[in-house]
Design a protein around this motif. Structure first.
Motif, mmCIF file in Angstrom:
data_model
loop_
_atom_site.group_PDB
_atom_site.id
_atom_site.type_symbol
_atom_site.label_atom_id
_atom_site.label_comp_id
_atom_site.label_asym_id
_atom_site.label_seq_id
_atom_site.Cartn_x
_atom_site.Cartn_y
_atom_site.Cartn_z
ATOM 1 N N PRO A 42 0.903 -1.429 0.308
ATOM 2 C CA PRO A 42 -0.161 -0.150 0.256
ATOM 3 C C PRO A 42 0.612 1.196 -0.407
ATOM 4 C CG PRO A 42 -1.268 -1.363 1.503
ATOM 5 C CD PRO A 42 0.324 -2.911 1.297
ATOM 6 N N SER A 43 1.957 1.465 0.656
ATOM 7 C CA SER A 43 2.796 2.577 0.202
ATOM 8 C C SER A 43 3.195 2.866 -0.343
ATOM 9 C CB SER A 43 4.002 2.244 1.997
ATOM 10 O OG SER A 43 4.341 1.521 1.548
ATOM 11 N N ASN A 44 3.302 1.644 -1.698
ATOM 12 C CA ASN A 44 3.511 2.070 -2.939
ATOM 13 C C ASN A 44 2.714 3.153 -3.866
ATOM 14 O OD1 ASN A 44 4.742 -1.205 -3.415
ATOM 15 N ND2 ASN A 44 6.399 0.621 -3.391
ATOM 16 N N TYR A 45 1.602 3.130 -3.244
ATOM 17 C CA TYR A 45 0.396 4.681 -3.752
ATOM 18 C C TYR A 45 -0.128 6.061 -2.826
ATOM 19 C CZ TYR A 45 -0.197 0.273 -6.591
ATOM 20 O OH TYR A 45 -0.421 -0.765 -7.739
ATOM 21 N N PHE A 46 0.344 6.694 -4.047
ATOM 22 C CA PHE A 46 0.418 7.957 -3.575
ATOM 23 C C PHE A 46 -1.470 8.307 -3.614
ATOM 24 C CE2 PHE A 46 2.091 8.396 -7.140
ATOM 25 C CZ PHE A 46 1.258 8.704 -7.996
ATOM 26 N N PHE A 47 -2.475 7.651 -3.868
ATOM 27 C CA PHE A 47 -3.692 7.309 -4.333
ATOM 28 C C PHE A 47 -4.583 6.125 -3.590
ATOM 29 C CE2 PHE A 47 -1.869 6.066 -8.169
ATOM 30 C CZ PHE A 47 -2.412 4.954 -7.998
ATOM 31 N N ARG A 129 -0.992 13.747 -1.451
ATOM 32 C CA ARG A 129 -1.592 12.135 -1.659
ATOM 33 C C ARG A 129 -2.975 12.963 -2.267
ATOM 34 N NH1 ARG A 129 -1.216 6.359 0.063
ATOM 35 N NH2 ARG A 129 -3.524 5.731 -0.208
ATOM 36 N N LYS A 130 -3.173 11.616 -3.373
ATOM 37 C CA LYS A 130 -5.032 12.022 -3.117
ATOM 38 C C LYS A 130 -5.371 11.214 -2.389
ATOM 39 C CE LYS A 130 -8.636 12.560 -6.519
ATOM 40 N NZ LYS A 130 -9.041 12.665 -8.267
ATOM 41 N N ILE A 131 -6.701 11.978 -1.372
ATOM 42 C CA ILE A 131 -7.418 11.023 0.070
ATOM 43 C C ILE A 131 -8.621 11.428 -1.131
ATOM 44 C CG2 ILE A 131 -8.080 10.509 2.290
ATOM 45 C CD1 ILE A 131 -5.884 12.075 2.704
ATOM 46 N N ILE A 134 -11.724 13.674 -0.242
ATOM 47 C CA ILE A 134 -11.300 14.768 -0.138
ATOM 48 C C ILE A 134 -10.819 15.579 -1.108
ATOM 49 C CG2 ILE A 134 -9.735 15.893 2.016
ATOM 50 C CD1 ILE A 134 -9.978 14.373 4.561
ATOM 51 N N GLY A 135 -8.840 14.848 -1.247
ATOM 52 C CA GLY A 135 -8.599 15.148 -2.996
ATOM 53 C C GLY A 135 -7.601 15.344 -1.973
ATOM 54 N N TRP A 136 -7.009 16.075 -3.875
ATOM 55 C CA TRP A 136 -5.383 16.296 -3.049
ATOM 56 C C TRP A 136 -4.869 16.757 -1.115
ATOM 57 C CZ3 TRP A 136 -1.946 13.555 -5.653
ATOM 58 C CH2 TRP A 136 -2.155 12.680 -6.877
ATOM 59 N N VAL A 137 -3.902 16.684 -0.851
ATOM 60 C CA VAL A 137 -3.586 17.200 0.281
ATOM 61 C C VAL A 137 -2.250 17.245 0.379
ATOM 62 C CG1 VAL A 137 -5.580 16.307 1.002
ATOM 63 C CG2 VAL A 137 -3.535 15.377 2.215
ATOM 64 N N ALA A 138 -1.471 17.792 1.695
ATOM 65 C CA ALA A 138 -0.267 18.679 1.527
ATOM 66 C C ALA A 138 -0.099 16.927 2.779
ATOM 67 C CB ALA A 138 -0.040 19.668 1.460
ATOM 68 N N GLY A 154 1.389 5.803 1.342
ATOM 69 C CA GLY A 154 2.250 6.682 0.557
ATOM 70 C C GLY A 154 2.366 7.982 0.041
ATOM 71 N N SER A 155 2.969 8.810 -0.200
ATOM 72 C CA SER A 155 2.786 9.583 -0.265
ATOM 73 C C SER A 155 4.219 10.253 -1.563
ATOM 74 C CB SER A 155 2.701 10.682 0.023
ATOM 75 O OG SER A 155 4.220 10.763 0.822
#
Length: 295
Positions: A42-47, A129-131, A134-138, A154-155
């Motif tokens: 899961p940490s390989n993904y930022f969405f 990351r895209k949640i 909620i959308g894209w967050v820092a 991931g991020s």
């Protein structure tokens, strides 16, 4: 801490974003291990989806700002990430920060967004990351390890999107950790932080380990919220949207950090927001490639 200004709109937005995260957590899967391709984590993904444990550690974050004085200057050379203040692809017309939601002081002229200055982090220490919903967050820095290793979160970082950039600071580097000069939580959040999130019971005194509440090297560990983002591994987030981002800026009304912090660490807040937006667009491009090429 002293000299910090928090307005009603900011508290309302903190509660609103906390509520969204709580709802996402309730409907989230227990684990993500069976939802990613074989050989991936899961940490390989930022969405995409997150596990319940991930959401438990996500909290709205704050960054301190000051209003630049007429004789104050910011960094002469930006980090190697462009400043992109065009948010039209998100359906957002505003392109700069809104100082009325963070920095309105009675009897003092309303500052311009170009005057807001950040000194406690930079684009190299942040990621995106895209949640869902909620959308894209820092992601603000802080967590040094993830107790939910099997369901790591991931991020997307600057080296992932821009050649010649690197992440030069450790997650807990005090110069870039973006300590907010304080923290707020609901009663429910405080109880869960103490009993569960912070290797509980270990957030409020009396502490079970051998040190007392005065052992930490600086007052910011407790009053500045560093305890939460390091020892308790809370991942602080800020939506990459000018209006929402503005509500998570905390005004340091003393305006004296700009007199002691080196110029190369003083960043115009609009520039940092624009760099985050550029990183967000690079991440979005990479995301579409990964989705299109998935097995």
């Amino acid at each position: 801490e002293d000299d910090m200004l928090m307005l009603g709109d900011q508290i309302e937005y903190y509660l609103e974003l906390s509520s969204k995260l709580d709802k996402l957590r309730k409907s989230a899967p227990t684990t993500m291990e069976d939802r990613v391709p074989v050989g991936k984590r899961p940490s390989n993904y930022f969405f995409g989806d997150l596990a319940k444990t991930n959401y438990k550690h996500l909290f709205p974050g704050f960054i301190r700002v000051e209003v630049l004085k007429s004789n104050s200057e910011t960094q002469l050379e930006l980090d190697k990430v462009p400043v992109d203040l065009d948010f039209s692809d998100l359906g957002v017309s505003r392109s700069k920060l809104n100082t009325t939601t963070c920095c309105s002081v009675k009897g003092i002229p309303q500052p311009r967004s170009e005057q807001l200055m950040i000194w406690e982090t930079n684009i190299q220490a942040l990621s995106v990351r895209k949640i869902p919903k909620i959308g894209w967050v820092a992601f603000l820095p802080g967590p040094s390890y993830f107790p939910w290793e099997k369901d790591g979160i991931g991020s997307f970082q600057t080296p992932d999107g821009f050649n010649g950039t690197k992440r030069p600071v450790s997650p807990g580097d005090p110069k870039f950790i973006a300590q907010a000069g304080g923290w707020i939580m609901t009663r429910k959040q405080i109880i869960e932080m103490h009993l569960d999130i912070c290797d509980g019971p270990n957030f409020l005194p009396p502490f079970e380990y051998q040190h007392d509440g005065l052992y930490a090297p600086g007052v910011e560990f407790y009053s500045g919220g560093i305890q939460m983002s390091t020892s308790c591994n809370v991942q602080r987030i800020l939506p990459i949207d000018p209006e929402q981002f503005s509500k998570l800026l905390i005004y340091h009304t003393a305006n004296n950090k700009q007199e002691t912090i080196k110029q190369e660490r003083r960043i115009r807040a609009n520039n940092l927001l624009g760099q985050l937006n550029a990183l967000r667009k690079a991440a979005e491009k990479k995301m579409h490639t990964m989705v299109h090429n998935k097995p």
